[in-house]
Design an enzyme around this catalytic site. Structure first.
Site, mmCIF file in Angstrom:
data_model
loop_
_atom_site.group_PDB
_atom_site.id
_atom_site.type_symbol
_atom_site.label_atom_id
_atom_site.label_comp_id
_atom_site.label_asym_id
_atom_site.label_seq_id
_atom_site.Cartn_x
_atom_site.Cartn_y
_atom_site.Cartn_z
ATOM 1 N N CYS A 7 0.863 -1.185 0.000
ATOM 2 C CA CYS A 7 0.000 0.000 0.000
ATOM 3 C C CYS A 7 0.900 1.235 0.000
ATOM 4 O O CYS A 7 2.012 1.178 -0.511
ATOM 5 C CB CYS A 7 -0.999 -0.028 1.154
ATOM 6 S SG CYS A 7 -0.289 0.157 2.803
ATOM 7 N N THR A 8 0.451 2.318 0.577
ATOM 8 C CA THR A 8 1.229 3.558 0.532
ATOM 9 C C THR A 8 2.237 3.635 1.675
ATOM 10 O O THR A 8 3.435 3.660 1.456
ATOM 11 C CB THR A 8 0.294 4.785 0.557
ATOM 12 O OG1 THR A 8 -0.628 4.685 -0.533
ATOM 13 C CG2 THR A 8 1.093 6.076 0.430
ATOM 14 N N GLY A 9 1.745 3.670 2.905
ATOM 15 C CA GLY A 9 2.622 3.897 4.056
ATOM 16 C C GLY A 9 2.955 2.664 4.867
ATOM 17 O O GLY A 9 3.731 2.734 5.811
ATOM 18 N N ASN A 10 2.345 1.518 4.525
ATOM 19 C CA ASN A 10 2.579 0.249 5.217
ATOM 20 C C ASN A 10 2.188 0.316 6.692
ATOM 21 O O ASN A 10 2.844 -0.256 7.550
ATOM 22 C CB ASN A 10 4.030 -0.203 5.043
ATOM 23 C CG ASN A 10 4.302 -1.622 5.526
ATOM 24 O OD1 ASN A 10 5.388 -1.911 6.015
ATOM 25 N ND2 ASN A 10 3.344 -2.520 5.402
ATOM 26 N N THR A 11 1.089 1.050 6.971
ATOM 27 C CA THR A 11 0.585 1.091 8.340
ATOM 28 C C THR A 11 -0.885 0.685 8.440
ATOM 29 O O THR A 11 -1.372 0.467 9.543
ATOM 30 C CB THR A 11 0.733 2.502 8.959
ATOM 31 O OG1 THR A 11 -0.033 3.427 8.198
ATOM 32 C CG2 THR A 11 2.186 2.929 9.047
ATOM 33 N N CYS A 12 -1.590 0.603 7.326
ATOM 34 C CA CYS A 12 -3.025 0.294 7.367
ATOM 35 C C CYS A 12 -3.352 -0.934 6.522
ATOM 36 O O CYS A 12 -3.342 -2.056 7.019
ATOM 37 C CB CYS A 12 -3.858 1.488 6.910
ATOM 38 S SG CYS A 12 -3.767 2.931 7.983
ATOM 39 N N ARG A 13 -3.636 -0.719 5.241
ATOM 40 C CA ARG A 13 -4.156 -1.789 4.390
ATOM 41 C C ARG A 13 -3.215 -2.972 4.253
ATOM 42 O O ARG A 13 -3.622 -4.126 4.478
ATOM 43 C CB ARG A 13 -4.483 -1.235 2.995
ATOM 44 C CG ARG A 13 -5.611 -0.229 2.997
ATOM 45 C CD ARG A 13 -5.711 0.518 1.697
ATOM 46 N NE ARG A 13 -4.573 1.430 1.565
ATOM 47 C CZ ARG A 13 -4.358 2.236 0.542
ATOM 48 N NH1 ARG A 13 -5.200 2.215 -0.481
ATOM 49 N NH2 ARG A 13 -3.334 3.055 0.512
ATOM 50 N N ASP A 120 -8.032 3.784 1.228
ATOM 51 C CA ASP A 120 -7.149 4.005 2.374
ATOM 52 C C ASP A 120 -7.959 4.571 3.544
ATOM 53 O O ASP A 120 -8.577 5.625 3.420
ATOM 54 C CB ASP A 120 -6.054 4.988 1.974
ATOM 55 C CG ASP A 120 -4.945 5.098 2.995
ATOM 56 O OD1 ASP A 120 -5.078 4.561 4.108
ATOM 57 O OD2 ASP A 120 -3.922 5.739 2.672
#
Length: 149
Positions: A7-13, A120
């Site tokens: 994903c984008t920041g590697n903290t959620c999805r 997101d």
């Protein structure tokens, strides 16, 4: 099967998908299933949102020990399957690492949902995190039904 979620920041999805796949595989007694996650713009100092922690806890898993990491050629080479969360992530990955095209599929494609982005949830209320988590979990369950022994 080794799956890398991106994903984008590697903290959620991607983190939720990683931990949910590990939990589902363990619950089903599947061996040989591994998952990792990475982000296109991850930074080690990015905190895991409370919403992610709460949604994983509701499913009997957690984000313990997670440090966001950037996607890398090494991680892509490790994976049997690379599952970006959006078409934009897929495009950026394949622009930089075209040699991994054959093993890169949108998460929604794995779930049998065509080419849809997984939205997101960052910075949203818990119900948005829950919707994202449930979308990821149902997609992973569908994938396992069709691809696990």
């Amino acid at each position: 099967m080794k799956v890398l979620f991106v994903c984008t920041g590697n903290t959620c999805r991607s983190l939720m998908a990683e931990r949910l796949l590990l939990k589902l595989a363990a619950d089903k007694g599947l061996t040989g299933w591994e998952s990792r996650s990475a982000g296109m713009a991850a930074e080690r100092y990015f905190p895991v949102p409370g919403g992610v922690k709460r949604m994983l806890a509701e499913r009997g898993t957690n984000a313990d020990g997670h440090t966001p990491q950037l996607v890398s050629r090494e991680l892509l080479a490790w994976a049997d399957l690379v599952a970006p969360m959006t078409a934009g992530h897929r495009e950026a990955l394949l622009d930089e690492y075209p040699e991994f095209t054959s093993k890169t599929k949108l998460f929604s494609e794995l779930a049998g949902r065509g080419e849809a982005d997984v939205a997101d949830p960052i910075g949203q209320p818990d119900d948005v995190y829950r919707k994202c988590r449930d979308e990821l979990q149902s997609g992973l369950e569908a994938y396992l039904r069709n691809h696990a022994p």
